[in-house]
Design a protein around this motif. Sequence first.
Motif, PDB file in Angstrom:
ATOM      1  N   ASP A 289       0.890  -1.286   0.092  1.00  0.00           N
ATOM      2  CA  ASP A 289       0.118  -0.021   0.061  1.00  0.00           C
ATOM      3  C   ASP A 289       0.819   1.192   0.000  1.00  0.00           C
ATOM      4  O   ASP A 289       0.564   2.291  -0.606  1.00  0.00           O
ATOM      5  N   TYR A 290       2.081   1.121   0.798  1.00  0.00           N
ATOM      6  CA  TYR A 290       2.978   2.422   0.752  1.00  0.00           C
ATOM      7  C   TYR A 290       3.563   2.346  -0.946  1.00  0.00           C
ATOM      8  O   TYR A 290       3.710   3.654  -1.149  1.00  0.00           O
ATOM      9  N   LEU A 291       4.148   1.378  -1.214  1.00  0.00           N
ATOM     10  CA  LEU A 291       4.789   1.391  -2.695  1.00  0.00           C
ATOM     11  C   LEU A 291       3.835   2.215  -3.623  1.00  0.00           C
ATOM     12  O   LEU A 291       3.844   2.949  -4.411  1.00  0.00           O
ATOM     13  N   LYS A 292       2.540   1.723  -3.406  1.00  0.00           N
ATOM     14  CA  LYS A 292       1.298   2.350  -4.714  1.00  0.00           C
ATOM     15  C   LYS A 292       1.272   3.543  -4.310  1.00  0.00           C
ATOM     16  O   LYS A 292       1.036   4.611  -5.103  1.00  0.00           O
ATOM     17  N   PHE A 293       1.119   4.046  -3.091  1.00  0.00           N
ATOM     18  CA  PHE A 293       0.977   5.520  -2.547  1.00  0.00           C
ATOM     19  C   PHE A 293       2.013   6.410  -3.072  1.00  0.00           C
ATOM     20  O   PHE A 293       1.619   7.447  -3.774  1.00  0.00           O
ATOM     21  N   ARG A 294       3.515   5.786  -3.065  1.00  0.00           N
ATOM     22  CA  ARG A 294       4.312   6.818  -3.520  1.00  0.00           C
ATOM     23  C   ARG A 294       4.496   6.678  -5.092  1.00  0.00           C
ATOM     24  O   ARG A 294       4.656   7.664  -5.554  1.00  0.00           O
ATOM     25  N   GLU A 295       4.045   5.540  -5.816  1.00  0.00           N
ATOM     26  CA  GLU A 295       3.970   5.504  -7.187  1.00  0.00           C
ATOM     27  C   GLU A 295       2.835   6.526  -7.508  1.00  0.00           C
ATOM     28  O   GLU A 295       2.857   7.391  -8.624  1.00  0.00           O
ATOM     29  N   SER A 296       1.790   6.760  -6.944  1.00  0.00           N
ATOM     30  CA  SER A 296       0.649   7.254  -7.353  1.00  0.00           C
ATOM     31  C   SER A 296       0.747   8.814  -7.022  1.00  0.00           C
ATOM     32  O   SER A 296       0.395   9.730  -7.620  1.00  0.00           O
ATOM     33  N   SER A 297       1.766   9.383  -5.925  1.00  0.00           N
ATOM     34  CA  SER A 297       1.789  10.821  -5.668  1.00  0.00           C
ATOM     35  C   SER A 297       2.743  11.327  -6.281  1.00  0.00           C
ATOM     36  O   SER A 297       3.111  12.442  -6.141  1.00  0.00           O
ATOM     37  N   GLU A 298       3.508  10.707  -6.964  1.00  0.00           N
ATOM     38  CA  GLU A 298       4.808  11.170  -7.707  1.00  0.00           C
ATOM     39  C   GLU A 298       4.797  11.126  -9.110  1.00  0.00           C
ATOM     40  O   GLU A 298       5.862  10.918  -9.734  1.00  0.00           O
ATOM     41  N   ARG A 299       3.584  10.811  -9.872  1.00  0.00           N
ATOM     42  CA  ARG A 299       3.610  10.449 -11.245  1.00  0.00           C
ATOM     43  C   ARG A 299       4.293  11.308 -11.942  1.00  0.00           C
ATOM     44  O   ARG A 299       4.420  12.697 -11.778  1.00  0.00           O
ATOM     45  N   GLY A 300       5.430  10.573 -12.604  1.00  0.00           N
ATOM     46  CA  GLY A 300       6.186  11.258 -13.551  1.00  0.00           C
ATOM     47  C   GLY A 300       7.313  11.994 -12.738  1.00  0.00           C
ATOM     48  O   GLY A 300       8.527  12.606 -13.190  1.00  0.00           O
ATOM     49  N   LYS A 301       7.513  11.827 -11.593  1.00  0.00           N
ATOM     50  CA  LYS A 301       8.357  12.512 -10.611  1.00  0.00           C
ATOM     51  C   LYS A 301       9.423  11.420 -10.213  1.00  0.00           C
ATOM     52  O   LYS A 301      10.493  12.185  -9.673  1.00  0.00           O
ATOM     53  N   PHE A 302       9.141  10.337 -10.372  1.00  0.00           N
ATOM     54  CA  PHE A 302       9.964   9.208  -9.889  1.00  0.00           C
ATOM     55  C   PHE A 302      10.689   9.496  -8.441  1.00  0.00           C
ATOM     56  O   PHE A 302      11.698  10.285  -8.254  1.00  0.00           O
ATOM     57  N   GLU A 303      10.002   8.902  -7.430  1.00  0.00           N
ATOM     58  CA  GLU A 303      10.915   8.869  -6.153  1.00  0.00           C
ATOM     59  C   GLU A 303      10.804  10.394  -5.523  1.00  0.00           C
ATOM     60  O   GLU A 303      11.890  10.582  -4.652  1.00  0.00           O
ATOM     61  N   LYS A 304      10.085  11.429  -5.738  1.00  0.00           N
ATOM     62  CA  LYS A 304      10.426  12.664  -5.097  1.00  0.00           C
ATOM     63  C   LYS A 304       9.839  12.563  -3.898  1.00  0.00           C
ATOM     64  O   LYS A 304       8.996  12.218  -3.376  1.00  0.00           O
ATOM     65  N   VAL A 305      10.584  13.469  -3.047  1.00  0.00           N
ATOM     66  CA  VAL A 305      10.040  13.434  -1.641  1.00  0.00           C
ATOM     67  C   VAL A 305       8.953  14.396  -1.518  1.00  0.00           C
ATOM     68  O   VAL A 305       8.573  15.123  -2.335  1.00  0.00           O
TER      69      VAL A 305
END
Length: 317
Positions: A289-305
């Motif tokens: 669920d965390y991995l999905k959260f990171r993927e969806s909240s940084e679309r196109g931004k690749f692991e931005k904080v």
Amino acid sequence: MPDQCHSVELPILDISRPLEPSARASLAEACKKWGFFHITGHGISKGLYNKLYSLSQQLFNLPSETKLELGPSSSIKTYTPHFIASPFFECLRVFGPNFFASAQSSANTLFGQQSFEFSEALQEYGSKMTELSKRIVEILLMSLGEDFDKKYYESEFENCHGYLRIVNYTPPKSLVDEVEGLGMHTDMSCVTIVYQDEVGGLQVKSKEGKWMDISPCEETLVVNIGDMLQAWSNDKLRSSEHRIVLKKPVKRLSLAFFWCFEDEKVILAPNEVVGEGILRIYEPFVCSDYLKFRESSERGKFEKVGFTVKDFAGVSL
Ligand SMILES: O=C(O)CCC(=O)C(=O)O
Ligand SMILES: [Fe+2]
């Protein structure tokens, strides 16, 4: 050296030897403050690095059309082209536990069927990194408390898995000052083991917000704590923001190995790890669920904080 950037001194741990009490204390301190340390005694030969280096160069020197056959819109999806993480970043991923098979499926497309050299080298590297990751997690558990390795390794970390990212950074030819090769981020792993070539450029952000260089040092590898272990340890181990800056107009190669919990794992710091009288910082959460959260909240931004594990599962006060 510009005022805003200093080198950070991190403990160097000889991973081939038992952990001394004094080393345990300095490791615990570095992991709380920086979330980064160095290791030696890792058993990976210069010869293997030379081989991986030249094979990786051959791979990244292939025409874009060839590499894109493994790109985000292909079925294999092991290659990330330029302009996703940054204009200067491209990478190939190799997944465990069968690193040979994963590398071979990319190699078949890139080099043709006849080459096993690439897959064999990656199998050797991937299995060594797997062993190292297990040992590092054990040592980190020991640094958290007496016999915590015996208490928690098997029940909590037995199903971890790893993958490797081979990263090629190509700065612009007319580099004036410096550019970000990879922007500020935290890793989503438990631990990450990084080999950086002699070009350097890895920086960690201090708690005060200063960028500090982590300079390459021959025969040592860099280890950093990821978000999963930060949450599991209730912030006793820090997952620090880091980035790559390119200061010279030369290519930089790195190998980053991510050791992660299984997708379905529920992350919850054991009471004893949290410690008596200490507030719990995270709600329990499922790893994927965390991995999905990171993927969806940084679309196109690749692991931005900005969307890390605290934003996701932090206890609201
Ligand atoms: O290229 C490096 O040295 C490290 C890259 C990194 O931080 C990452 O891939 O998460
Ligand atoms: Fe990273």
